[in-house]
Design an enzyme around this catalytic site. Structure first.
Site, mmCIF file in Angstrom:
data_model
loop_
_atom_site.group_PDB
_atom_site.id
_atom_site.type_symbol
_atom_site.label_atom_id
_atom_site.label_comp_id
_atom_site.label_asym_id
_atom_site.label_seq_id
_atom_site.Cartn_x
_atom_site.Cartn_y
_atom_site.Cartn_z
ATOM 1 N N TRP A 1 -87.000 61.037 74.054
ATOM 2 C CA TRP A 1 -86.777 62.734 74.190
ATOM 3 C C TRP A 1 -87.103 62.923 72.198
ATOM 4 O O TRP A 1 -86.819 62.731 71.762
ATOM 5 C CB TRP A 1 -85.050 62.800 74.060
ATOM 6 C CG TRP A 1 -85.026 65.135 73.837
ATOM 7 C CD1 TRP A 1 -84.534 65.923 74.329
ATOM 8 C CD2 TRP A 1 -84.106 65.534 72.475
ATOM 9 N NE1 TRP A 1 -84.311 66.990 73.563
ATOM 10 C CE2 TRP A 1 -84.157 67.158 72.334
ATOM 11 C CE3 TRP A 1 -84.200 64.596 70.994
ATOM 12 C CZ2 TRP A 1 -83.637 67.288 71.555
ATOM 13 C CZ3 TRP A 1 -83.680 65.750 69.566
ATOM 14 C CH2 TRP A 1 -83.346 66.851 69.609
ATOM 15 N N GLU B 1 -68.326 79.749 75.548
ATOM 16 C CA GLU B 1 -68.988 78.695 76.645
ATOM 17 C C GLU B 1 -69.506 79.162 78.063
ATOM 18 O O GLU B 1 -70.762 78.630 78.116
ATOM 19 C CB GLU B 1 -67.993 77.889 77.555
ATOM 20 C CG GLU B 1 -67.935 77.590 78.329
ATOM 21 C CD GLU B 1 -68.969 76.553 78.057
ATOM 22 O OE1 GLU B 1 -69.683 75.683 76.792
ATOM 23 O OE2 GLU B 1 -69.085 75.214 78.730
ATOM 24 N N LYS C 1 -73.596 78.533 79.060
ATOM 25 C CA LYS C 1 -74.071 77.837 80.175
ATOM 26 C C LYS C 1 -75.759 78.629 80.394
ATOM 27 O O LYS C 1 -76.908 78.285 81.138
ATOM 28 C CB LYS C 1 -73.245 77.985 80.905
ATOM 29 C CG LYS C 1 -72.095 76.785 80.808
ATOM 30 C CD LYS C 1 -72.091 75.694 81.107
ATOM 31 C CE LYS C 1 -72.727 74.863 79.887
ATOM 32 N NZ LYS C 1 -71.394 74.290 79.318
ATOM 33 N N LYS D 1 -78.246 65.137 77.511
ATOM 34 C CA LYS D 1 -76.904 65.066 78.004
ATOM 35 C C LYS D 1 -76.261 64.748 77.009
ATOM 36 O O LYS D 1 -75.366 65.405 76.417
ATOM 37 C CB LYS D 1 -76.776 64.164 78.954
ATOM 38 C CG LYS D 1 -75.125 64.159 79.586
ATOM 39 C CD LYS D 1 -74.970 65.582 80.387
ATOM 40 C CE LYS D 1 -73.393 65.882 80.453
ATOM 41 N NZ LYS D 1 -72.814 66.979 80.817
HETATM 42 C C1 AGP Z 1 -73.159 71.121 77.241
HETATM 43 O O1 AGP Z 1 -73.785 72.085 78.296
HETATM 44 C C2 AGP Z 1 -74.051 71.274 76.452
HETATM 45 N N1 AGP Z 1 -75.013 70.514 77.336
HETATM 46 C C3 AGP Z 1 -74.424 70.539 74.896
HETATM 47 O O2 AGP Z 1 -73.506 71.099 73.656
HETATM 48 C C4 AGP Z 1 -72.814 69.372 74.949
HETATM 49 O O3 AGP Z 1 -71.407 69.979 75.095
HETATM 50 C C5 AGP Z 1 -72.408 69.198 73.573
HETATM 51 O O4 AGP Z 1 -74.263 68.251 73.253
HETATM 52 C C6 AGP Z 1 -71.975 67.800 72.991
HETATM 53 O O5 AGP Z 1 -71.822 66.764 73.754
HETATM 54 P P1 AGP Z 1 -70.530 65.623 73.772
HETATM 55 O O6 AGP Z 1 -69.478 66.797 74.542
HETATM 56 O O7 AGP Z 1 -70.927 64.598 74.657
HETATM 57 O O8 AGP Z 1 -70.390 65.267 72.164
#
Ligand code: AGP
Length: 568
Positions: free
Chosen positions: A63, A449, A453, A563
């Protein structure tokens, strides 16, 4: 971010890339592999390379942070003589000053990582590897998990500061990986690296050293990891599989909260009672779950606050009487970990709600609740959000009487039964560039939220906001047919806010449990606030999924994202 692998055992490129594939959620801009005989790297997702046997390998899925997405910037990186190869997760923040000290070295990439290879090349001219590692720990600033492979040497060398690293111990040899999922089909025996640790790994064994003033040998404990959940995919995308799994994930969590984790919850309740205040810390979707947590705890008479992890230290003061509750799907989000380090220093107690067991945040916590969502693979969090919210609402319910899990699962199932209708709405939205989602009270976190999305999966700019805030500026952006999802739970204020939009030509898409004249609704069949909140969230998840399908977007791996966000 990035995922790294180091294999010290008889293996082949196919097996190594198979393990690397399990880390692709950490980034998928480019990938690369180096073995005793192969060196391949390419832009894009992991693809097979010509299969060949080897006794040692390192591999990387990237990344991008420093340097654009090109083959040259992909890992592994090597020194001038192509003798030292390495993979790295993290950021060497002082790489420019290190580079300036490496006179005469020829750099092939724009990355911070390549500097590490040349640093070791330089040091190994005059000292052995342990001395060189000590020098590196002293000289480097930032975060790193690094695996070094040196041609002609039968060991791999692994260094960790900040970024996660674990070792899988198998009967045929050893496997280093950013996280334990990489070797979950090979062994249950895992060793976790501590901060500032260095390890020498071979097929036959391992030695660990901790960097204090000098490198000191360490005894390491093997953790028997229990694997749960399956990564099998029966659907077109993990996102839709994970959306459908939500009722079952809630049932699993309920069972666990009321049996295996019962005592933990009781302890956490006591910790809350004994603290002056409870403060959540989280990022992204998990932050939205904490907003619901604050709402439900406050409803139960418990003072609670939340702050986004990356700005925590600028906007929140903590002391030893503060209880911090970190909420994270991955348990590896660097912003959260950084914030927790700061708070630990101030004597605050740490609790967490985490999905990935054995993760860094779980291991940093005095008490950690597993949210039992099962492995979540799509970059967009769906079932983890739902189980975070259910877990936090359950915690609140310990202060004001029980909660009805069945109502929540029924409401979600009712939404899933309306998927065809949601699909039709998605078709009408696919060409839109902007969208708004409004809600009040417990539906404000849901508005945020759903907007997140919509942005990350359907690439439409979306804003999720408090219904009451519209009139303070955003209303100026409403034009004919601007889509606005209104989360309407029968309260007159939010209906008025939606009417104000309608009066200005905006198109209202109501998600509601009451009769409205606002437009053809997505029907929320919910008797309580949690059920409403989660049903509306699932409706938003399905809408987003179908817009993205209409647009033919890469749903599970949206552009530029990963992720697990393991950089600051
Ligand atoms: C969620 O759809 C996202 N990809 C992102 O905001 C994620 O929730 C955030 O990076 C936090 O990750 P975590 O819950 O693994 O700490």
């Amino acid at each position: 971010m990035c995922g790294i692998i180091g294999v010290a055992k008889k293996t082949n490129t196919e097996e190594v890339l198979g393990m690397l594939k399990r880390l692709e959620y950490r980034g998928y801009d480019s990938f690369g592999i180096a073995t005793d005989s192969v060196f391949e790297k390419e832009v894009g997702e992991i693809k097979p390379v010509q299969n060949s046997e080897c006794n040692m390998a390192i591999a990387h899925t990237r990344w991008a942070t420093h340097g654009s997405v090109t083959r040259e910037n992909a890992h592994p990186h090597s020194d001038c003589s192509n003798k030292i190869f390495l993979v790295h997760n993290g950021i060497i923040s002082n790489y420019q000053s290190l580079k300036a000290g490496l006179k005469g070295h020829v750099f092939k990439s724009e990355t911070d990582t390549e500097v590490i290879a040349h640093f070791f090349e330089e040091k190994l001219k005059t000292m052995d590897i342990k001395e060189a590692v000590k020098e590196f720990f002293r000289a480097a600033a930032g975060e790193f998990a690094i695996v070094l492979m040196i041609k002609g040497d039968s060991n791999l060398y692994a260094l960790k500061r900040g970024s996660p690293l674990s070792l899988g111990v198998t009967k045929d040899g050893n496997i280093l990986a950013s996280d334990i999922y990489a070797f979950s089909d090979k062994t249950q025996d895992a060793i976790f690296f501590h901060e500032d640790e260095f390890a020498i790994i071979s097929k036959a064994g391992y030695e660990f050293y901790r960097m204090y003033d000098d490198l000191e040998p360490q005894k390491k404990e093997i953790t028997k990891v229990e694997w749960s959940g399956t990564v099998e995919k029966k659907y077109d995308h993990y996102m839709i599989k994970e959306i459908y799994e939500q009722p079952e994930a809630i049932e699993r969590l309920q069972l666990s909260l009321q049996s295996a984790q019962k005592e933990k919850l009781e302890n956490l309740k006591e910790m809350i009672k004994q603290s002056k205040r409870t403060v959540f810390v989280a990022s992204g979707t998990s932050y939205h779950a904490t907003l619901l947590g604050v709402y439900f705890l406050n409803q139960a008479g418990v003072e609670a606050h939340t702050m986004i992890a990356s700005e925590f230290q600028n906007f929140y003061l903590v002391d030893k009487d503060t209880l911090i509750i970190a909420v994270s799907q991955s348990g590896e989000t660097m912003d959260v970990i950084e914030a927790l380090h700061g708070m630990k220093g101030k004597g605050a107690k740490i609790a967490s709600f985490v999905n990935v067991p054995y993760s860094t945040i779980q291991r940093m916590s005095n008490v950690s609740v597993n949210i039992e969502a099962g492995q979540e693979i799509c970059v967009a969090s769906t079932k983890a959000f739902t189980n975070q919210a259910v877990g936090l609402a359950y915690l609140a319910s310990l202060f004001n009487g029980g909660m009805d899990f069945q109502k929540v699962t029924n409401s979600i199932k009712h939404i899933i039964s309306q998927e065809q209708k949601i699909k039709e709405i998605a078709k009408t939205l696919k060409k839109k560039e902007d969208m708004y989602i409004i809600g009040r009270g417990f539906l404000y976190p849901v508005a945020r939220e759903v907007a997140l999305k919509v942005k990350e999966i359907s690439y439409i700019h979306a804003e999720g906001m408090m219904g009451g805030e519209l009139k303070h500026g955003t209303l100026a952006l409403i034009e004919k047919d601007t889509p606005v999802i209104a989360l309407v739970n029968g309260k007159t204020e939010i209906v008025s806010n939606a009417m104000e939009i309608k009066a200005r030509g905006g198109r209202i898409i109501p998600f509601t449990n009451s009769d409205t004249t606002l437009g053809d609704p997505i029907n929320i069949n919910a008797e309580d606030e949690l059920s409403f909140a989660l049903a509306a969230t699932v409706a938003g998840q399905l809408l987003t999924y179908h817009i993205a399908r209409e647009k033919n977007l890469p749903i599970d791996k949206p552009r530029n994202l990963a992720k697990s966000v393991t950089v600051k």
